[in-house]
Design a protein around this motif. Structure first.
Motif, PDB file in Angstrom:
ATOM      1  N   THR A  48      38.829  48.012  51.789  1.00 26.11           N
ATOM      2  CA  THR A  48      38.033  49.041  51.949  1.00 26.11           C
ATOM      3  C   THR A  48      36.723  48.579  52.673  1.00 26.11           C
ATOM      4  OG1 THR A  48      38.623  50.247  49.825  1.00 26.11           O
ATOM      5  CG2 THR A  48      36.599  51.168  50.925  1.00 26.11           C
ATOM      6  N   ILE A  49      36.491  49.155  53.808  1.00 29.40           N
ATOM      7  CA  ILE A  49      35.426  48.574  54.622  1.00 29.40           C
ATOM      8  C   ILE A  49      34.192  49.896  54.726  1.00 29.40           C
ATOM      9  CG2 ILE A  49      34.619  47.931  56.950  1.00 29.40           C
ATOM     10  CD1 ILE A  49      37.521  47.178  57.496  1.00 29.40           C
ATOM     11  N   ALA A  50      33.197  49.263  54.157  1.00 26.76           N
ATOM     12  CA  ALA A  50      31.874  50.266  53.904  1.00 26.76           C
ATOM     13  C   ALA A  50      30.871  49.841  54.760  1.00 26.76           C
ATOM     14  CB  ALA A  50      31.440  50.534  52.570  1.00 26.76           C
ATOM     15  N   ARG A  51      30.184  50.991  55.369  1.00 22.71           N
ATOM     16  CA  ARG A  51      29.014  50.539  56.244  1.00 22.71           C
ATOM     17  C   ARG A  51      27.705  50.204  55.268  1.00 22.71           C
ATOM     18  NH1 ARG A  51      27.742  55.553  59.635  1.00 22.71           N
ATOM     19  NH2 ARG A  51      26.989  56.245  57.607  1.00 22.71           N
ATOM     20  N   LYS A  52      26.883  49.453  55.536  1.00 25.29           N
ATOM     21  CA  LYS A  52      25.792  49.115  54.901  1.00 25.29           C
ATOM     22  C   LYS A  52      24.778  50.144  54.923  1.00 25.29           C
ATOM     23  CE  LYS A  52      24.202  45.001  54.058  1.00 25.29           C
ATOM     24  NZ  LYS A  52      23.642  43.747  54.143  1.00 25.29           N
TER      25      LYS A  52
ATOM     26  N   PRO B 120      39.508  31.199  45.327  1.00 27.79           N
ATOM     27  CA  PRO B 120      39.469  30.795  46.677  1.00 27.79           C
ATOM     28  C   PRO B 120      40.791  30.637  47.044  1.00 27.79           C
ATOM     29  CG  PRO B 120      37.927  29.575  45.253  1.00 27.79           C
ATOM     30  CD  PRO B 120      38.872  30.529  44.369  1.00 27.79           C
ATOM     31  N   GLU B 121      42.009  30.803  46.304  1.00 29.55           N
ATOM     32  CA  GLU B 121      43.346  30.450  46.824  1.00 29.55           C
ATOM     33  C   GLU B 121      43.472  31.753  47.772  1.00 29.55           C
ATOM     34  OE1 GLU B 121      45.836  29.583  43.813  1.00 29.55           O
ATOM     35  OE2 GLU B 121      45.152  27.913  43.349  1.00 29.55           O
ATOM     36  N   LEU B 122      42.957  32.930  47.650  1.00 31.15           N
ATOM     37  CA  LEU B 122      43.285  33.719  48.486  1.00 31.15           C
ATOM     38  C   LEU B 122      42.769  34.052  49.830  1.00 31.15           C
ATOM     39  CD1 LEU B 122      43.017  36.733  45.490  1.00 31.15           C
ATOM     40  CD2 LEU B 122      44.892  35.610  46.653  1.00 31.15           C
ATOM     41  N   LEU B 123      41.733  33.004  49.972  1.00 30.88           N
ATOM     42  CA  LEU B 123      41.115  32.903  51.304  1.00 30.88           C
ATOM     43  C   LEU B 123      41.975  32.274  52.315  1.00 30.88           C
ATOM     44  CD1 LEU B 123      37.628  31.697  50.472  1.00 30.88           C
ATOM     45  CD2 LEU B 123      38.083  34.027  50.970  1.00 30.88           C
ATOM     46  N   VAL B 124      41.983  32.967  53.620  1.00 29.86           N
ATOM     47  CA  VAL B 124      42.792  32.147  54.706  1.00 29.86           C
ATOM     48  C   VAL B 124      42.435  30.771  55.109  1.00 29.86           C
ATOM     49  CG1 VAL B 124      41.750  33.239  56.678  1.00 29.86           C
ATOM     50  CG2 VAL B 124      43.734  32.693  56.858  1.00 29.86           C
ATOM     51  N   ARG B 125      41.038  30.593  54.824  1.00 32.39           N
ATOM     52  CA  ARG B 125      40.548  29.339  55.088  1.00 32.39           C
ATOM     53  C   ARG B 125      39.366  28.875  54.020  1.00 32.39           C
ATOM     54  NH1 ARG B 125      39.871  28.113  61.674  1.00 32.39           N
ATOM     55  NH2 ARG B 125      42.191  28.749  62.101  1.00 32.39           N
ATOM     56  N   PRO B 126      38.974  27.786  54.058  1.00 33.66           N
ATOM     57  CA  PRO B 126      37.791  27.561  53.115  1.00 33.66           C
ATOM     58  C   PRO B 126      36.560  28.376  53.384  1.00 33.66           C
ATOM     59  CG  PRO B 126      38.802  25.481  53.433  1.00 33.66           C
ATOM     60  CD  PRO B 126      39.539  26.451  54.424  1.00 33.66           C
ATOM     61  N   ARG B 127      35.647  28.580  52.345  1.00 32.61           N
ATOM     62  CA  ARG B 127      34.491  29.412  52.722  1.00 32.61           C
ATOM     63  C   ARG B 127      33.623  28.873  53.885  1.00 32.61           C
ATOM     64  NH1 ARG B 127      30.519  32.407  49.985  1.00 32.61           N
ATOM     65  NH2 ARG B 127      28.314  31.610  50.717  1.00 32.61           N
TER      66      ARG B 127
ATOM     67  N   ASN C 270      30.325  38.180  40.788  1.00 32.52           N
ATOM     68  CA  ASN C 270      31.149  37.253  40.334  1.00 32.52           C
ATOM     69  C   ASN C 270      32.291  37.510  39.303  1.00 32.52           C
ATOM     70  OD1 ASN C 270      29.760  35.323  41.818  1.00 32.52           O
ATOM     71  ND2 ASN C 270      28.280  34.746  40.102  1.00 32.52           N
ATOM     72  N   SER C 271      31.831  38.660  38.577  1.00 34.38           N
ATOM     73  CA  SER C 271      33.069  38.990  37.423  1.00 34.38           C
ATOM     74  C   SER C 271      34.241  40.014  38.517  1.00 34.38           C
ATOM     75  CB  SER C 271      32.298  40.145  36.576  1.00 34.38           C
ATOM     76  OG  SER C 271      31.912  41.255  37.337  1.00 34.38           O
ATOM     77  N   LEU C 272      33.926  40.344  39.633  1.00 37.14           N
ATOM     78  CA  LEU C 272      34.751  41.147  40.164  1.00 37.14           C
ATOM     79  C   LEU C 272      36.114  40.373  40.679  1.00 37.14           C
ATOM     80  CD1 LEU C 272      32.513  43.308  42.758  1.00 37.14           C
ATOM     81  CD2 LEU C 272      33.676  44.236  40.506  1.00 37.14           C
ATOM     82  N   PRO C 273      37.348  40.633  40.353  1.00 39.40           N
ATOM     83  CA  PRO C 273      38.432  40.100  40.820  1.00 39.40           C
ATOM     84  C   PRO C 273      38.792  40.050  42.316  1.00 39.40           C
ATOM     85  CG  PRO C 273      39.002  41.974  39.940  1.00 39.40           C
ATOM     86  CD  PRO C 273      37.461  41.941  39.784  1.00 39.40           C
ATOM     87  N   ASP C 274      38.253  41.026  43.000  1.00 37.45           N
ATOM     88  CA  ASP C 274      38.429  41.175  44.557  1.00 37.45           C
ATOM     89  C   ASP C 274      37.537  40.148  45.406  1.00 37.45           C
ATOM     90  OD1 ASP C 274      40.169  43.088  43.804  1.00 37.45           O
ATOM     91  OD2 ASP C 274      38.631  44.793  43.937  1.00 37.45           O
ATOM     92  N   LEU C 275      38.228  40.080  46.416  1.00 42.00           N
ATOM     93  CA  LEU C 275      37.228  39.168  47.752  1.00 42.00           C
ATOM     94  C   LEU C 275      36.476  40.495  47.886  1.00 42.00           C
ATOM     95  CD1 LEU C 275      40.343  37.679  49.427  1.00 42.00           C
ATOM     96  CD2 LEU C 275      38.864  36.443  48.026  1.00 42.00           C
TER      97      LEU C 275
ATOM     98  N   LEU D 180      30.413  35.808  51.875  1.00 42.50           N
ATOM     99  CA  LEU D 180      31.672  36.228  51.137  1.00 42.50           C
ATOM    100  C   LEU D 180      31.700  35.817  49.895  1.00 42.50           C
ATOM    101  CD1 LEU D 180      33.873  33.578  50.725  1.00 42.50           C
ATOM    102  CD2 LEU D 180      33.640  33.610  53.185  1.00 42.50           C
ATOM    103  N   ARG D 181      32.443  36.455  48.928  1.00 43.36           N
ATOM    104  CA  ARG D 181      32.521  35.865  47.390  1.00 43.36           C
ATOM    105  C   ARG D 181      34.149  36.050  47.092  1.00 43.36           C
ATOM    106  NH1 ARG D 181      28.343  35.540  44.727  1.00 43.36           N
ATOM    107  NH2 ARG D 181      26.180  36.533  45.508  1.00 43.36           N
ATOM    108  N   ALA D 182      34.436  35.042  46.650  1.00 43.39           N
ATOM    109  CA  ALA D 182      35.914  34.881  46.319  1.00 43.39           C
ATOM    110  C   ALA D 182      36.167  34.237  44.972  1.00 43.39           C
ATOM    111  CB  ALA D 182      36.564  33.889  47.439  1.00 43.39           C
TER     112      ALA D 182
END
Length: 261
Positions: free
Chosen positions: A257-261, A199-206, A176-181, A194-196
């Motif tokens: 950045t996309i990382a594999r789990k 929320p204004e940076l989301l293309v649509r609501p969660r 929650n402290s991370l500023p990134d999506l 997702l974590r936002a």
């Protein structure tokens, strides 16, 4: 079949001989003692004695009652008293020592053998009861140990649960402290979580994103690039992509950045 062994304790030699012959005729092996002291000596030296037939009056020295008490203090054995006494106080005295029977001297052979058979059956029932009690105690001990282990396991699980809760809360606070999506997607590009923080940076609501695929909510060129990046991350472990989106708050640029789990 092994004959049962009876220790006959009788101070009168003639009566002892008669009773011994009677018992032998009934198929018993017989040992004879004329005093309480001698009876104890034989009893201690022969653990194979199956029953003691005890006269109450043994003349000078230890009487039958005290002799029986000392025998029973050393090991379990059925003791049947035989006496000419029929007074209630005498009967009560013998019953306080043992409860395997009382034979009145002069009783018929049938009554004597019936009393002995009853004593053996009572003793066998007594031994079976002891065996069952031992088994029940063992079961109770096992149950107690099982309950103890279950309680210890429960305490360990509660401790682990508490630690997991604390770790989860710490992780939640960190995320929650991370500023990134932060998005979690499957290989087909479906939004799983997702974590936002903004929320204004989301293309649509969660709620409109979860369960939908990227090509349903993002422009075609961005969704295709994102799906390619997902495939690359699945193969190499990590991938990066830059894109921009026109949002209600204006155009925004993103470095993903996309990382594999």
């Amino acid at each position: 079949m092994k004959r049962k062994k009876i220790l006959l304790v009788e101070d009168d030699s003639i009566i002892a001989l008669m009773e011994s012959e009677l018992l032998q005729s009934g198929g018993y092996e017989v040992l004879v003692a004329h005093t309480g002291e001698k009876a104890l000596e034989i009893f201690r030296s022969d653990p194979g004695i199956d029953l003691v037939l005890m006269d109450i009056d043994l003349g000078p020295g230890m009487d039958g009652g005290e002799t029986a008490r000392q025998m029973l203090a050393e090991r379990e054995v059925p003791v049947v008293f035989i006496s000419s006494h029929t007074e209630p106080e005498i009967l009560a005295k013998t019953e306080a020592i043992t409860s395997y029977g009382y034979i009145v001297k002069g009783s018929s052979e049938t009554a004597i053998f019936a009393s002995l058979n009853m004593a053996f059956r009572l003793y066998e029932a007594h031994l079976e009861l002891i065996k069952k009690n031992v088994e029940l105690k063992a079961l109770a001990d096992n149950l107690s140990e099982t309950i103890k282990k279950l309680m210890e396991t429960q305490r360990e699980l509660l401790t682990r649960e508490q630690k997991l809760k604390e770790t989860t809360e710490h992780l939640e606070a960190t995320l929650n402290s991370l500023p990134d999506l932060l998005f979690e997607l499957d290989q087909e590009g479906t939004y799983l979580d997702l974590r936002a923080p903004n929320p204004e940076l989301l293309v649509r609501p969660r709620e409109e994103l979860l369960g939908r695929r990227v090509n349903e909510v993002l422009p075609e060129d961005i969704s295709e690039a994102l799906l390619f990046a997902l495939k690359e991350a699945a193969e190499k472990g990590i991938s990066e992509i830059n894109y921009s989106l026109d949002l209600p708050s204006g155009r925004h640029y993103f470095e993903a950045t996309i990382a594999r789990k």
